[in-house]
Design an enzyme around this catalytic site. Sequence first.
Site, short mmCIF file in Angstrom:
data_model
loop_
_atom_site.label_atom_id
_atom_site.label_comp_id
_atom_site.label_asym_id
_atom_site.label_seq_id
_atom_site.Cartn_x
_atom_site.Cartn_y
_atom_site.Cartn_z
CD GLU A 18 4.21 5.79 46.54
OE1 GLU A 18 5.15 6.31 45.93
OE2 GLU A 18 4.29 5.36 47.70
CB SER A 142 3.81 9.50 46.76
OG SER A 142 4.77 9.01 45.87
CE1 TYR A 208 5.66 10.09 40.79
CE2 TYR A 208 4.15 10.14 42.66
CZ TYR A 208 5.37 9.79 42.11
OH TYR A 208 6.30 9.15 42.89
NE ARG A 251 13.87 11.03 45.82
CZ ARG A 251 12.61 10.58 45.80
NH1 ARG A 251 12.22 9.66 44.96
NH2 ARG A 251 11.73 11.09 46.65
CG ASP A 253 12.66 13.02 49.72
OD1 ASP A 253 13.34 12.96 48.67
OD2 ASP A 253 11.55 12.48 49.84
CD GLU A 266 9.69 10.48 52.98
OE1 GLU A 266 9.26 9.37 53.31
OE2 GLU A 266 9.00 11.32 52.41
CG ASN A 268 11.71 8.29 49.28
OD1 ASN A 268 10.54 8.26 49.59
ND2 ASN A 268 12.43 9.41 49.33
N GLY A 272 11.36 6.31 42.43
CA GLY A 272 10.90 6.20 41.06
C GLY A 272 12.02 5.83 40.11
#
Length: 306
Positions: A18, A142, A208, A251, A253, A266, A268, A272
């Site tokens: 990443e 990612s 992305y 963050r 998910d 999960e 994070n 980002g």
Amino acid sequence: MIDPNLLIAVLMGGPGSERDVSLASGAAVVKALQGRGLKAVGVDVTDHEVNLPEGTGLAFNVIHGTFGEDGQLQDILEAKGIPYTGAGAASSRRAFDKNKAKVRFLAHQVPTPLSEIVDVSNGPALPEMPAPFVVKPPREGSSVGVHIVRDQADAQAAMEDAAKYGNDILVEQFIQGKELTVGIFDDQALPIVHIAPRSGFYDMANKYPWLSGGAGSDYFCPADLDEETTQAVQKAALAAHRSLGIEIYSRVDVLLDADNQPFVLEANTIPGMTETSLMPKSAAAAGIPFDDLCIRIAEISLKLRA
């Protein structure tokens, strides 16, 4: 308030998959901090060494995935006595390893898909779970190496690809539903973002498209959910964050099935951080502009680790 003379080293790049996304995050954070009169410099980390500018008073970590998000960088900074932003070493390791995180979710009654861990250290192996299921390397970010297996005939190829990244592959029950993500900041759940991939699922290409030429995704924040469902999703996300002991922000998910039941996938710890990234979108919907978010992350981190 942050001392305007405090040198903030924004760590970006890193040796993982990443790297390019992290460089974009780092540039955005440097711009935001400098725009508010703070002494911020970008530091491009290219391997597993960290060379900080002399006099660094805070390391602002935006290295996504390997090295930045798995506890290695945190251990180095702690050994150097340098305060840093975000999750600590222990919570980073717990969150980054999907297998360890799954154990914590279950222990703390966080709603999460059924799963099993398949050991492929002695050669190819298939899960006991029938298709459809999701194959995940446990320590990649990612959606690297992630496969949705809808037909049992595709299981072997998916497992072989995931085995490139480790021997203890996580296999999860496939949940059909809305892809959501929830920013957690200072122990509060922020407004929910609904992610709508334009094709397939929310993989690297759809996250992305500027890197991969993929179709991309549409984002809706706050997500169009009724109040009861909104609270259930935010409650599940905050429970996941707390179960892993994550400091300051993350963050989370979440998948929302057809019955409006949330399933945490999960957390994070280094999401980002460009102005259009999902954590900043979530914060903006709560009335926290991007530059304020960056400064508040720095302030809370300094207070925690001074």
